[in-house]
Design a protein around this motif. Sequence first.
Motif: not given
Length: 326
Positions: A288-315
Motif C-alpha cells: 500500500v503506498a501513500i504519496n502525493k505524486d500520482a506518478e511516483a514509481p512506488i505506485f507501479e508495484v503497489a496493490d493499493y495506492g492513496i494519492v494524497g498528502d500523508l499529513f492528512e492521510v496518515v492520521p
Amino acid sequence: MSDVLVVLEERGGRVSRISWEAFAAAQFLGAAQHQPVSAVVMGAQTEALAAEVAAQHSGRVIRVEHALLRHYTPDGFALALQQLIKSEDPTYVMFPHTYQVRDFAPALATRMGEVLIGDVVSIGEGPTFTRQFMQGRLTGAYRHTGDGPCFVSVQAGAFRAEPIAPAGADGACVSTFTPTLDAAQIRTHPGEPFRGSEQTVDLGSAQRIVSVGRGIKEAENLPMVEELAKALGAELAASRPICDNGWLPMERQVGSSGQTVSPQLYLAVGISGAIQHLVGMKGSQCIVAINKDAEAPIFEVADYGIVGDLFEVVPALTEAVKAAKE
Ligand SMILES: Cc1cc2nc3c(=O)[nH]c(=O)nc-3n(C[C@H](O)[C@H](O)[C@H](O)COP(=O)(O)OP(=O)(O)OC[C@H]3O[C@@H](n4cnc5c(N)ncnc54)[C@H](O)[C@@H]3O)c2cc1C
C-alpha cells in the motif's frame, strides 16, 4: 537424474528463515518439473535440524554427518556435498544465497564442471532462472545446458516460506549420508562465525511493516507514522535518506543496501519507489503506498495506492484502524 536437492543452513540451532525460502523455491521448481524435493542438512549432530525439517516436509531429509562438518569450512562442505551429489545424481541443487553459500557453492559447482546461477529472484518456465543486475534495473534469464546438476542460489525475500507443504501422515523419510573426509583435506581453520551487526529488529520476519520516506520532511514528524505502525501492530521501517539522516537506525532501512523484507503488508508512506528501495520490498504480499505524486514509481508495484498528502492521510488512517479495533 530425478531430484531437487535443497541444502539448508542453520542459525542458532534452527533452520534459517532464508533456508525456508530456498525450500519454498525448491518446492516450486519440483512441482513445475514433476520432481521430488529432498532437503539436506549438514553438520556433526544434525538430528534436531533434521527433525525440524521433517515436521514440515513429507519428502526426504538427508543428514550429511561428519565430525569434520561440526564447524563450517568451504573445503569440508564442498567435499561432502560433492560426494552426496555424486551419489544422489540430482537434476537441481538449490541453496539460500547466504555468505556461506557464496563462499563454497561456486567452488563446488566448478569442481563438478558446472557454474552456480547465483542470487536468483524468480523461476520461469523451462525452467529459466532470473537474476538482477545494476541494482535491479536489468534482469537476465538463465537456462542450464550442462550435463551435470544445475546449481542455483535463491535471493533472500524472493520466495515466501509459507507454501511449504506440511508433512504427510507418515512424516518425512530421514536418512544419513556419511562423507569420506580427512582433516588434511581441509585447508582452513574455522574461526568465530560471522555475525552481522547486532540487530534489535528483524524486519525480515515482520508480518506488517510501515515504512517511511523523505516525504515525512522532518524527524519531528516521525511519531505520526509510528502511531500508525503501532495501531497496525507493524514494525517501523524507512527508506535510506531517513536512516542516512540518523532519524531512524540503519537496521530499519529497507532496500539494496538495507534489509530485504517480504511481509504480508508493506505500507510505504512518502516513499518515491527508487529501484534501490523496491528491490528490498517488492516481495511483500500486499503493498500500500501513500504519496502525493500520482506518478511516483512506488505506485507501479503497489496493490493499493492513496494519492494524497500523508499529513492528512496518515492520521485519518490511524484513527480508522483504532476505530476498527474497538
Ligand atoms: C548504491 C545505492 C544504494 C541505495 N540503497 C538504498 C536502500 O537500501 N534503500 C533505499 O530506500 N534507498 C537506497 N538508495 C537511495 C535511493 O536511490 C533513493 O534515493 C531513496 O530510496 C529515496 O528515498 P525516498 O523515496 O524516501 O525519497 P524521495 O525519492 O525524495 O521521495 C519522497 C517521496 O515523498 C513524496 N512526498 C513528499 N511529500 C509528501 C507528502 N506531504 N505526502 C505524500 N507524499 C509526499 C514525494 O512525492 C516523493 O515521491 C540507494 C542509492 C544508491 C546509489
